[in-house]
Design an enzyme around this catalytic site. Sequence first.
Site, PDB file in Angstrom:
ATOM      1  N   CYS A   2      -1.644  -3.543  -7.809  1.00  0.00           N
ATOM      2  CA  CYS A   2      -2.146  -4.587  -6.363  1.00  0.00           C
ATOM      3  C   CYS A   2      -1.166  -5.071  -5.018  1.00  0.00           C
ATOM      4  CB  CYS A   2      -2.851  -5.757  -7.624  1.00  0.00           C
ATOM      5  SG  CYS A   2      -3.898  -5.808  -8.844  1.00  0.00           S
ATOM      6  N   GLY A  28      -5.515  -2.121  -2.841  1.00  0.00           N
ATOM      7  CA  GLY A  28      -6.990  -3.471  -3.972  1.00  0.00           C
ATOM      8  C   GLY A  28      -8.237  -4.259  -3.138  1.00  0.00           C
ATOM      9  N   ASN A 102       1.385  -7.405  -9.525  1.00  0.00           N
ATOM     10  CA  ASN A 102       1.876  -5.753  -9.669  1.00  0.00           C
ATOM     11  C   ASN A 102       2.244  -5.492 -10.657  1.00  0.00           C
ATOM     12  OD1 ASN A 102       2.221  -3.345  -7.109  1.00  0.00           O
ATOM     13  ND2 ASN A 102       0.983  -3.356  -8.284  1.00  0.00           N
ATOM     14  N   GLY A 103       1.305  -4.469 -11.038  1.00  0.00           N
ATOM     15  CA  GLY A 103       2.010  -3.442 -12.343  1.00  0.00           C
ATOM     16  C   GLY A 103       1.127  -3.735 -13.312  1.00  0.00           C
ATOM     17  N   TYR A 244      -0.739   9.434  -3.145  1.00  0.00           N
ATOM     18  CA  TYR A 244      -1.588   8.643  -3.043  1.00  0.00           C
ATOM     19  C   TYR A 244      -1.710   7.212  -2.735  1.00  0.00           C
ATOM     20  CZ  TYR A 244      -6.332   6.920  -3.714  1.00  0.00           C
ATOM     21  OH  TYR A 244      -7.695   6.097  -2.848  1.00  0.00           O
TER      22      TYR A 244
END
Length: 473
Positions: A2, A28, A102-103, A244
Site C-alpha cells: 500500500c 494501491g 504498508n506491508g 516494478y
Amino acid sequence: MCGIVGIVDAGGVSIQLYYALYALQHRGQESAGISTFDGTNLHKFKGNGLVADVFSPSVLSDLHGTAGIGHVRYPTTGANLPENIQPLNFQFKEHFISLAHNGNLVNTCEIRAEYEQAGQIFTTTTDTEVIAKILMDEIGRSGCVEDAVRICMRRLLGSYSVVMMFDGIIYAFRDPLGIKPFCIGKTENGYMVASESVAVDALSAKFLRDVKPGELIRIDSEGIRCTQVAVAGKRAHCIFEYIYFARADAIIDGVLVYDVRRQIGHKLFEEDPVRADSVCSVPDSGTAYAIGYAEGSGIPFVESLMKNRYMGRTFIMPTQKEREKAVRIKLNPIPAHLKNKSVVLVDDSIVRGTTSKRIIEMMREAGAREVHMRIGSPAIKAPCYLGVDMPTREELIASDKIEDEVRHSITATTLHHISLDALVEAIGFEREDLCTGCLTGCYPLPIDGEQARPCKVDFLDSTFQSRLGSFEA
C-alpha cells in the site's frame, strides 16, 4: 504493497494528504482514506476507488486539523471489504487513534488467535488491526505510546511501515529489516512521513532521508524526534520495489529508482545482445529499462506500444480475468513502427506470462517480424509473503519452466531475463541486504514450508532519546 502518509503541519493537512496520496496512487488502487485531528475531534473519510474518485472538495474541506494520516490500499492480507479500508480509526480511553500500514505480517494468524482466545473480537480481516490490538493493549498497560511501539515491534514478524496518529501526534515506525520503503520530509510548517519520496515532492516539501530500519519517528507541533528501537544484522530491502513497484522518480533507501532501471537496461544488452531495428518498452514500467538498453546497444528507442494514460496498473488488479481484459484497452500497437521490423521489447518482469503473450501477439498482428523480449528482473520462481500479491508457484510461469520453455509459451523470438548478480550490482546494495525471496525461494524471515536466512535483531535501550532536527545518514 500500500501507500501511506502522515503529516503534521500548522497550515492544515487535508489537501496535503490528498496530493500525497495522489502521488502514491501507483501503490494501491482499491481504496483510499484520510483521517485528521483538529485538537478535539477525529475527522475521517474513506471509500473504494481511486483517490480522485473518493475525495471531493467538499469532503476535504470537512477534514479539519493540523495532523493527519492517509492510505491507498492494495490488498495482500484481508479481503476487499469496506471494513478493511484504511486508516483504521479507534476511540480508546478518551484518546483518538488512527492507524495505517504498508506491508504484510507472516505471524498474523498466531497473534490473532491469541487475542481471540482471550476474548478479543476483530472487525476487519487485515493484519493492520492485529498491529492496532497490540499497540492498544500495551498503551492500556503502560500509558506510554513509545514503549507500546517497542513491544509491538518485538512481536511482529514480517514487513511493515506503520503510521499512527494518537491525539494529533504522528508516530511512524519501520520493520528492522527495512523491507518496505519509508521516508521523512520537511513541509512548510511541519514534517511528514510517506512511503516514497514522490509524495514529498508532490507537496514541494524537502526530502530529508529514509526512515531507518527499526526506527521510530514522533512528529508533533513542536517538531520531530527520532530513535532507533531495533538493529538487525542485515537489511532486506524489497527488490521488487526497484524492479516494478516504486515510481521511477522515487528515491528508495538512498537510490534513485530510475537510475537503477536504466542501468539494468544497459546490463540486459551486455548479457545478451541482439540485432534489431528498434527498442520498444511495455509502458510505463518498462520504459527506463528500454532507454538503458537503447543507450547500451545503439539501437534507437521507438515507441511502438501506446499506453492509455487513464488506465491503472494491471499488475495490481485483483483478478487475472480483469488483467487480461485490460491489456488491449491499456496498450495499442503502432503498425507504422512495427511492420516488418525486428523489435527488442523490454519489460520489468514476467509473472504469469499471459500478459506478455498477449502483447507479443498484438505486435505480431500489427506486422512485427521478430519480437526479442528482454526482462529487467530474473525469473520469478516463488510467491511473496511480505507485501507483493505474487501468485502461487503453480501460477508463476517460471516456477517450473526453464527460460526457453517460457519463451516458447509467450511466443517470443528470443527471451532473456537479467541475471541476479547484474540486478544486484545495478541496485548498488550487497545481495544479503536485499529480499530476493520471489527470485530465489529463500526469504529473510522464517516462513512455514520455505527456506529462510533470518538474522538476529537486537532491541535497544527503552529510553526514548530526542534527536530534534537530527538527520544524519
